[in-house]
Every structure is written in structure tokens, then in C-alpha cells.
Motif scaffolding. Sequence first.
Motif, mmCIF file in Angstrom:
data_model
loop_
_atom_site.group_PDB
_atom_site.id
_atom_site.type_symbol
_atom_site.label_atom_id
_atom_site.label_comp_id
_atom_site.label_asym_id
_atom_site.label_seq_id
_atom_site.Cartn_x
_atom_site.Cartn_y
_atom_site.Cartn_z
ATOM 1 N N UNK A 189 -0.329 3.120 6.800
ATOM 2 C CA UNK A 189 0.795 3.659 6.032
ATOM 3 C C UNK A 189 1.498 4.745 6.833
ATOM 4 N N UNK A 190 0.711 5.662 7.385
ATOM 5 C CA UNK A 190 1.296 6.752 8.176
ATOM 6 C C UNK A 190 2.081 6.204 9.360
ATOM 7 N N UNK A 191 1.505 5.237 10.039
ATOM 8 C CA UNK A 191 2.196 4.631 11.181
ATOM 9 C C UNK A 191 3.483 3.936 10.742
ATOM 10 N N UNK A 192 3.420 3.256 9.589
ATOM 11 C CA UNK A 192 4.579 2.522 9.075
ATOM 12 C C UNK A 192 5.723 3.484 8.742
ATOM 13 N N UNK A 219 0.832 -1.203 0.000
ATOM 14 C CA UNK A 219 0.000 0.000 0.000
ATOM 15 C C UNK A 219 0.869 1.257 0.000
ATOM 16 N N UNK A 220 1.928 1.227 0.778
ATOM 17 C CA UNK A 220 2.848 2.366 0.835
ATOM 18 C C UNK A 220 3.498 2.598 -0.513
ATOM 19 N N UNK A 221 3.901 1.529 -1.171
ATOM 20 C CA UNK A 221 4.534 1.641 -2.485
ATOM 21 C C UNK A 221 3.575 2.257 -3.507
ATOM 22 N N UNK A 222 2.345 1.798 -3.528
ATOM 23 C CA UNK A 222 1.361 2.340 -4.480
ATOM 24 C C UNK A 222 1.116 3.816 -4.198
ATOM 25 N N UNK A 256 3.689 10.257 -0.145
ATOM 26 C CA UNK A 256 2.333 10.133 0.394
ATOM 27 C C UNK A 256 2.239 10.622 1.830
ATOM 28 N N UNK A 257 3.358 10.600 2.570
ATOM 29 C CA UNK A 257 3.296 10.992 3.978
ATOM 30 C C UNK A 257 3.009 12.471 4.120
ATOM 31 N N UNK A 263 2.472 6.211 -7.082
ATOM 32 C CA UNK A 263 1.371 6.678 -7.916
ATOM 33 C C UNK A 263 0.608 7.776 -7.179
ATOM 34 N N UNK A 264 -0.322 7.400 -6.338
ATOM 35 C CA UNK A 264 -1.058 8.392 -5.560
ATOM 36 C C UNK A 264 -1.947 7.682 -4.557
ATOM 37 N N UNK A 265 -2.443 8.435 -3.608
ATOM 38 C CA UNK A 265 -3.376 7.876 -2.639
ATOM 39 C C UNK A 265 -4.673 7.489 -3.335
ATOM 40 N N UNK A 266 -5.055 8.264 -4.362
ATOM 41 C CA UNK A 266 -6.283 7.948 -5.105
ATOM 42 C C UNK A 266 -6.155 6.614 -5.836
#
Length: 229
Positions: free
Chosen positions: A67-70, A25-28, A105-106, A32-35
Motif C-alpha cells: 500500500x505504501x509503495x502504491x 487493500x488501499x481502499x479499505x 492510511x499513508x 475504514x482503518x488499517x485495523x
Amino acid sequence: MPASRASRTSLPRSTVTREQIIEAATRIADEESIEALTIRRLAADVGSGAMTLYSYFRNKEEILDAIADHVLGGFTLPPAEETEPRAVVQNLASAFLRMMREHPSIVRLFTTRVTTSPDSLRGAMEAVVGRLREAGFEGREAVQAYGLIVHYTLGFASYQAPRPWGKPDLPDVEELCRQRTHFYSALPLAEFPNLVSLAGAVTTLPSDEQFQFGLDCLLDGLLRRIQAN
């Protein structure tokens, strides 16, 4: 650039773990984007079914929190070789900016959600405030210095992200800078006399040079204020 299909993880459903889902999920989100991050897309990326993901996460919101936590939990403090307050703040700010570049993304997640997991609090907050206190910032001063670091790097990273001519790690950054300088210098002189005459300087706004300039100004004020107390 999006990861190629060959570089993605393809795992049997029975072997997919929560950690592997978060990493995918983090890689995507970063590449790319959160969307672009949807349950269906994520399930395909890890070679699983959507129901397997739902056994770990109830919805996309929980995945974004993860993701944010990771990312924040994985924040790495710079080496503790420097102990002088100015150098410590400089190194911490540079480390936060590197994290935000590595994980674009972060930047958005930082501004849209509040993370409360022990890992994120320990990695990107507790340890940072502790390093500042070790450098001589006392009590509330350490918290204020932490706020300065986070707010400034977050704002700068947000500004730099859509402006590739400011990113030093791009192989064609010099050509991108040249093109952007030409853009400003080619504006109608009567309407934009300042941008035309200062085209080269304006092009450096999203650069590391500008980041350092702004950080130096903030540090001058911060340290002068602390020394006066």
C-alpha cells in the motif's frame, strides 16, 4: 465512509491480480482503518479466497508495504510552471498534503515503515528532490528542503485527521467549526481564560489557514538561512 458492497470489486479467483488486491487493500485502509484490513476481509472484498492472496503476499505486513509503495509511487508532482524556490516548496507541500488527505492510511504507514521499492523512491523522493534542485536548492539544501516538506505535512496531516472541523472539503465544515468554537467558549472561564477568549482562533488550528501560516514561517526561515550561506 466505507465503500458500499455494490461498489466493491467482485472478481473470479482466476482473474484477481496483485494490483487489484493492492487497490482494494488501499481502499479499505483509507476508508475504514488499517485495523479493519485483514486477509479474510480483503479476500471477501475482491471476491477471492485467502489462499489466492497468500500466493501474492505472505502476510498482512507485506500488504501494508505494498500500500505504501502504491501510494507513494503514485505521487504526482505539481506542474512545473512555478520555478521560484518559495513557490516550488509551497506547491510540493500542498501536493503532499493532498496525497495524505486522499490516502489517510499513508500518514500512519509513513510513520511505521520504511519503503524501499523503486516506485516509491522514484515518485515521492527522487522526483521531488530533483524538482527542488531545479528550483535552485543545491545538494544538501535540496534534501533538507525535502525533509521540511515531508516532516511538516506529515505532522499537520496527523493533527488534522481526527479534527473534521479543520477539513475544508467537508460540506458541513462551517457547522462543525461553530460547534467547536462553542465548545471552547463554554469552558469554565476561571480555568480556561485563554481558550475561552480565543475560542474562534483556537478552532482554526487544524485548518488550511494554519497550515499555510506554519509553512510560511518555515519557508521564511529556510530561505533566509540559504540566502545567508
